[in-house]
Design a protein around this motif. Structure first.
Motif, PDB file in Angstrom:
ATOM      1  N   MET A  13      28.531   7.940   7.027  1.00 14.58           N
ATOM      2  CA  MET A  13      27.699   9.136   7.124  1.00 14.58           C
ATOM      3  C   MET A  13      26.251   8.706   7.315  1.00 14.58           C
ATOM      4  O   MET A  13      25.869   7.600   6.936  1.00 14.58           O
ATOM      5  CB  MET A  13      27.841   9.985   5.861  1.00 14.58           C
ATOM      6  N   CYS A  22      31.889  19.001  -2.438  1.00 14.92           N
ATOM      7  CA  CYS A  22      32.475  17.757  -2.950  1.00 14.92           C
ATOM      8  C   CYS A  22      33.332  18.047  -4.173  1.00 14.92           C
ATOM      9  O   CYS A  22      34.429  17.527  -4.312  1.00 14.92           O
ATOM     10  CB  CYS A  22      31.373  16.757  -3.296  1.00 14.92           C
ATOM     11  N   ASN A  29      37.388  17.553  -4.424  1.00  9.00           N
ATOM     12  CA  ASN A  29      37.913  16.614  -5.414  1.00  9.00           C
ATOM     13  C   ASN A  29      38.446  17.285  -6.678  1.00  9.00           C
ATOM     14  O   ASN A  29      38.824  16.596  -7.629  1.00  9.00           O
ATOM     15  CB  ASN A  29      36.829  15.596  -5.788  1.00  9.00           C
ATOM     16  N   LEU A  36      30.686  13.317  -8.004  1.00 12.65           N
ATOM     17  CA  LEU A  36      30.709  12.157  -7.116  1.00 12.65           C
ATOM     18  C   LEU A  36      29.560  12.172  -6.133  1.00 12.65           C
ATOM     19  O   LEU A  36      29.399  11.256  -5.336  1.00 12.65           O
ATOM     20  CB  LEU A  36      32.023  12.122  -6.330  1.00 12.65           C
ATOM     21  N   ASN A  37      28.796  13.244  -6.145  1.00 13.46           N
ATOM     22  CA  ASN A  37      27.756  13.426  -5.140  1.00 13.46           C
ATOM     23  C   ASN A  37      26.666  14.277  -5.760  1.00 13.46           C
ATOM     24  O   ASN A  37      26.954  15.345  -6.278  1.00 13.46           O
ATOM     25  CB  ASN A  37      28.387  14.139  -3.931  1.00 13.46           C
ATOM     26  N   LYS A  57      20.220  12.060  -1.321  1.00 12.62           N
ATOM     27  CA  LYS A  57      21.640  12.159  -1.671  1.00 12.62           C
ATOM     28  C   LYS A  57      22.087  10.885  -2.391  1.00 12.62           C
ATOM     29  O   LYS A  57      21.687   9.779  -2.021  1.00 12.62           O
ATOM     30  CB  LYS A  57      22.463  12.325  -0.394  1.00 12.62           C
ATOM     31  N   SER A  69      25.618   9.142  -3.501  1.00  9.46           N
ATOM     32  CA  SER A  69      27.078   9.082  -3.565  1.00  9.46           C
ATOM     33  C   SER A  69      27.432   7.664  -3.133  1.00  9.46           C
ATOM     34  O   SER A  69      26.539   6.900  -2.780  1.00  9.46           O
ATOM     35  CB  SER A  69      27.704  10.122  -2.631  1.00  9.46           C
ATOM     36  N   CYS A 120      33.322   8.483  -5.022  1.00 10.54           N
ATOM     37  CA  CYS A 120      33.600   9.055  -3.708  1.00 10.54           C
ATOM     38  C   CYS A 120      34.499   8.118  -2.923  1.00 10.54           C
ATOM     39  O   CYS A 120      34.232   6.926  -2.838  1.00 10.54           O
ATOM     40  CB  CYS A 120      32.275   9.263  -2.974  1.00 10.54           C
ATOM     41  N   MET A 152      35.312   8.900   0.256  1.00  7.46           N
ATOM     42  CA  MET A 152      35.097   9.436   1.595  1.00  7.46           C
ATOM     43  C   MET A 152      36.126  10.530   1.921  1.00  7.46           C
ATOM     44  O   MET A 152      36.560  10.668   3.056  1.00  7.46           O
ATOM     45  CB  MET A 152      35.181   8.292   2.624  1.00  7.46           C
ATOM     46  N   CYS A 153      36.467  11.298   0.884  1.00  7.01           N
ATOM     47  CA  CYS A 153      37.419  12.400   1.078  1.00  7.01           C
ATOM     48  C   CYS A 153      38.721  11.935   1.712  1.00  7.01           C
ATOM     49  O   CYS A 153      39.351  12.681   2.458  1.00  7.01           O
ATOM     50  CB  CYS A 153      36.816  13.507   1.944  1.00  7.01           C
ATOM     51  N   THR A 162      34.149  14.415   6.447  1.00  3.56           N
ATOM     52  CA  THR A 162      34.012  14.497   4.991  1.00  3.56           C
ATOM     53  C   THR A 162      33.576  15.905   4.585  1.00  3.56           C
ATOM     54  O   THR A 162      32.942  16.624   5.374  1.00  3.56           O
ATOM     55  CB  THR A 162      32.946  13.505   4.496  1.00  3.56           C
ATOM     56  N   GLY A 163      33.908  16.270   3.369  1.00  5.15           N
ATOM     57  CA  GLY A 163      33.564  17.605   2.873  1.00  5.15           C
ATOM     58  C   GLY A 163      32.067  17.857   2.888  1.00  5.15           C
ATOM     59  O   GLY A 163      31.596  18.918   3.320  1.00  5.15           O
ATOM     60  N   CYS A 164      31.299  16.887   2.414  1.00  3.47           N
ATOM     61  CA  CYS A 164      29.855  17.092   2.309  1.00  3.47           C
ATOM     62  C   CYS A 164      29.199  17.256   3.680  1.00  3.47           C
ATOM     63  O   CYS A 164      28.286  18.071   3.848  1.00  3.47           O
ATOM     64  CB  CYS A 164      29.201  15.958   1.516  1.00  3.47           C
TER      65      CYS A 164
HETATM   66  S1  SF4 Z   1      32.617  12.113   1.238  1.00  3.37           S
HETATM   67 FE1  SF4 Z   1      33.788  13.581   0.062  1.00  3.37          FE
HETATM   68  S2  SF4 Z   1      33.948  12.665  -1.968  1.00  3.37           S
HETATM   69 FE2  SF4 Z   1      32.317  11.585  -0.889  1.00  3.37          FE
HETATM   70  S3  SF4 Z   1      30.447  12.641  -1.458  1.00  3.37           S
HETATM   71 FE3  SF4 Z   1      31.149  13.607   0.443  1.00  3.37          FE
HETATM   72  S4  SF4 Z   1      32.437  15.318  -0.217  1.00  3.37           S
HETATM   73 FE4  SF4 Z   1      32.143  13.992  -2.000  1.00  3.37          FE
END
Ligand code: SF4
Ligand code: SF4
Ligand code: SF4
Lengths: 382, 323
Positions: B37, B54, B58, B82-83, B107, B109, B172, B174-175, B189-191
């Motif tokens: 990212m 996140c 999770n 985690l974030n 940020k 994570s 984390c 990475m989802c 990824t979610g974020c």
């Molecule tokens: S990648 Fe997924 S687990 Fe990692 S910080 Fe982003 S949302 Fe959270």
């Protein structure tokens, strides 16, 4: 026949009772840890993942338990047989020190029920310093127990077993020299991966294992001197000062090498300014260095070396020096970045004190019941 | 003669092992298809949509302080966060992206290091770097809870659940952990998906590095069309004035580099980034470990030498001692 014997005497003395009470308090808080989790008893947090349990019980505790190791090198590798009478006392203390270090590591493990994973070959990460420490310390506890078992055989009168073990004992003695060399240096190497979090005066990177090993050895020799003098005075025994002063000479050599390497590293990596900054880290460093230098000065003088009291002072200073070195590196000056701090809680400290009390308690009882300490000079065969 | 034996045995041991002593290794290289990212602090408005997302992905509860029900108020990473988005403030704190009298968001994570300390120190291989994607995953079945990973992580990322007597490490992944697998399913990824401004952008490390380098060539004050979501096929675009970037891509080189890259207008040390050299501590630690022990060859050779010496010396002293 054996030239060791139990000291005898009453078991339930005042010190024994006091120690038992302290150990009991520690065990109570340890119970809380298992019911409510590490957070309920310790002040560990997101960046300070290791507190006094790891640093004192494991890192320092096992270094203080290096007496058996240091003496084994002297007696069996350098073949100085005259030190043999001190062997059992040192071995016993080492066995307890290490066993409780292992116990400390276990209760600190967040997932203690899964500890066996470290022994499963398919899990092992050979890049990990921690793996080496874990395996080596476990193996050494076993070796210490085997080295100690002749004491039990003597007590039980199991002469056959004793003779059988004698034939292979040299193998275990060799392991008893090799394993501590490996894991005591690795305990220092643990600091390398923590990188910048370890204060520059203590982050010697490649030299970590060497400095850890040298100080562990000096601590080992010092603890032998310390224990022997303490036991001698507690049980009003004839002093072993001439013997002990020889060990003092070994400390001089090790200390000199240690101090030279320590300061050359600091000078070459341009960290001398930090020594003289007179902030907290520099004061801790100066204090630590003073504790290392004092025994060197004392032990360099042959007259003081032969004086029981001076010898004890030097040994004590050396023990404090090695202890402070480890506390400084792992805890006092450890800085994982802004927003985090760690100071142990009272229950956390009580657990550590309880474990120490337990160690001393068991040692006192053992020397009274089992043939561990050497018999008086006149009865000795040589 | 004993001393001579000892020296002979030691010498043989050292010679025998010298040839097999492992060389200190260089830093690891990025995984071939490393995903990561790009977090651009100058785009982040501090909405914490990524923090909520996140938690949702999770299955973790929001941390709520006072009446702040809508937003997650976690201050730092923990067993159930985690974030996090952290606020940088200085003086008046009224100028976005300024070091003095300014503010910005950062940020925190897992950085998904190229040469991860956590993986290197874990005794039981509970942390692993995926050979293709470079994602650092956690495997609870192996973990013993020693927390060396927290100590060995330059960013203090792995978090143990201290309030749980049967806790585990959280970080984390990475989802992409089992049961979530967003990356394997071709999602981002979610974020990154939740981010409305493109401050958290998903992509491969290579693409993100190209995008980051491009941003550093832009002139402050110009308008740039920032991609949102996945850098390869953005969901949307976000036009914004270019801030005065620090000429530095965090994670390109630090301690071997990271797959999560950061850009910022405020110096990184002000944002709490650690002082890292380019050489990874993991590589030094492993080099020392392998040099000293050279896997198991050196200890084994040393044992043979030592047994020999000890055997000689215990025999010699049989006359005056019983052990
Ligand atoms: S990648 Fe997924 S687990 Fe990692 S910080 Fe982003 S949302 Fe959270
Ligand atoms: S940031 Fe920490 S936890 Fe994440 S990969 Fe790097 S070392 Fe591991
Ligand atoms: S806590 Fe678990 S994941 Fe972390 S280093 Fe220890 S065993 Fe590995």
């Amino acid at each position: 026949m054996s030239n060791y014997q139990p000291t005898g005497g009453r078991l339930l003395t005042l010190p024994v009772v006091l120690l038992a009470v302290i150990a009991g308090i520690g065990l109570y808080y340890l119970g809380l840890r298992f019911v409510h989790g590490l957070g309920a008893v310790t002040q560990l947090n997101g960046a300070h993942a290791w507190g006094i349990w790891v640093v004192y019980d494991v890192v320092i505790g096992t270094a203080l338990a290096c007496g058996g190791y240091a003496l084994a090198i002297t007696v069996y590798v350098l073949n100085k047989g005259q030190y043999h009478p001190l062997m059992r006392g040192a071995l016993t203390a080492s066995l307890f020190g290490y066993a409780l270090g292992g116990l400390g590591a276990f209760v600190d493990m967040g997932r203690w029920w899964a500890f066996y994973n470290i022994f499963l070959p398919w899990n092992m990460n050979f890049n990990s310093v921690m793996l080496e420490v874990g395996l080596c310390v476990s193996a050494y506890i076993l070796v210490l127990f085997i080295e100690f078992s002749p004491v039990l055989f003597d007590k039980m009168g199991a002469q056959k077993l004793r003779n059988a073990l004698n034939k292979v004992l040299f193998l275990f003695i060799a392991l008893g020299v090799l394993l501590p060399t490996m894991h005591q240096s690795s305990l220092g190497s643990l600091l390398i991966a923590m990188g910048y979090k370890v204060a520059p005066l203590w982050q010697s990177l490649h030299l970590q294992p060497l400095l850890a090993l040298l100080t562990a050895l000096t601590m080992g020799f010092s603890i032998v001197i310390f224990e022997a003098s303490l036991v001698n005075s507690a049980f009003r025994r004839h002093e072993e000062t001439p013997l002990l002063s020889g060990l003092g000479k070994a400390i001089v050599g090790l200390l000199t090498v240690y101090l030279v390497i320590r300061f050359v590293e600091i000078i070459l990596r341009d960290k001398l300014g930090l020594v003289l900054a007179f902030d907290m880290n520099s004061v801790l460093f100066l204090l630590e260095t003073a504790l290392f230098v004092l025994p060197l000065i004392v032990l360099l003088s042959p007259a003081k070396r032969r004086n029981g009291r001076w010898l004890l002072t030097a040994a004590l200073s050396m023990l404090l020096a090695g202890t402070l070195y480890r506390f400084n590196a792992f805890l006092f000056t450890f800085n994982p970045g802004p927003g985090y701090s760690y100071f142990p809680s009272a229950p956390e400290v009580m657990v550590t004190i309880g474990i120490i009390a337990l160690e001393i308690l068991v040692y006192l009882l053992f020397v009274k019941i089992l043939p561990i300490l050497p018999v008086e000079e006149k009865q000795q065969s040589h | 003669m004993k001393r001579r034996d000892f020296l002979k045995a030691t010498g043989a041991t050292l010679l025998g092992s010298a040839s097999s002593v492992a060389q200190a290794r260089p830093n690891l290289e990025p995984a071939p298809e490393a995903v990561g990212m790009l977090f651009d602090s100058t785009l982040c408005v501090g909405c914490k949509a990524c923090v909520s997302k996140c938690k949702e992905v999770n299955g973790m509860p929001p941390v709520i302080e006072g009446d702040a029900v809508q937003y997650d108020s976690a201050r730092d990473l923990s067993g159930d966060t985690l974030n996090v988005i952290k606020l940088y403030q200085n003086g008046q704190a009224n100028q976005k992206d300024q070091e003095v009298d300014g503010f910005c968001f950062e940020k925190r994570s897992c950085m998904h290091c190229v040469d991860p300390g956590c993986v290197s120190v874990c005794p039981v291989t509970a942390l692993r770097r995926h050979p293709k994607t470079g994602i650092i995953s956690y495997h609870v079945d192996a973990c013993i809870g020693c927390r060396n990973c927290t100590m060995g992580c330059p960013y203090n990322v792995p978090q143990f659940e201290y309030d749980n007597p049967f806790g585990q490490i959280r970080k984390c992944e990475m989802c992409n952990q089992a049961g979530v697998e967003r990356i394997d399913q071709g999602q981002m990824t979610g974020c990154a998906e939740a981010c409305p401004t493109g401050a958290t952008l998903f992509g491969t490390r290579n693409e993100l590095l190209i995008e980051a380098k491009r941003r550093l060539t832009l002139k402050p004050g110009d308008i740039y069309n920032y991609p949102c979501g996945d850098v390869n096929h953005p969901d949307s675009w976000h036009e914004q004035e270019v801030a005065a970037y620090q000429p530095h891509i965090w994670g390109e080189k630090e301690a071997g580099g990271t797959n999560v890259l950061h850009l910022s207008a405020v110096p990184f040390d002000k944002l709490g980034m650690p002082p890292l050299p380019e050489r990874s501590y993991a590589s030094i630690s492993e080099g020392v470990q392998h040099t000293l022990y050279s896997y198991l060859a050196l200890p084994a050779a040393a044992l043979v030498g030592l047994s020999y010496v000890v055997h000689r010396n215990t025999r010699d002293s049989e006359g005056d001692s019983d052990e």
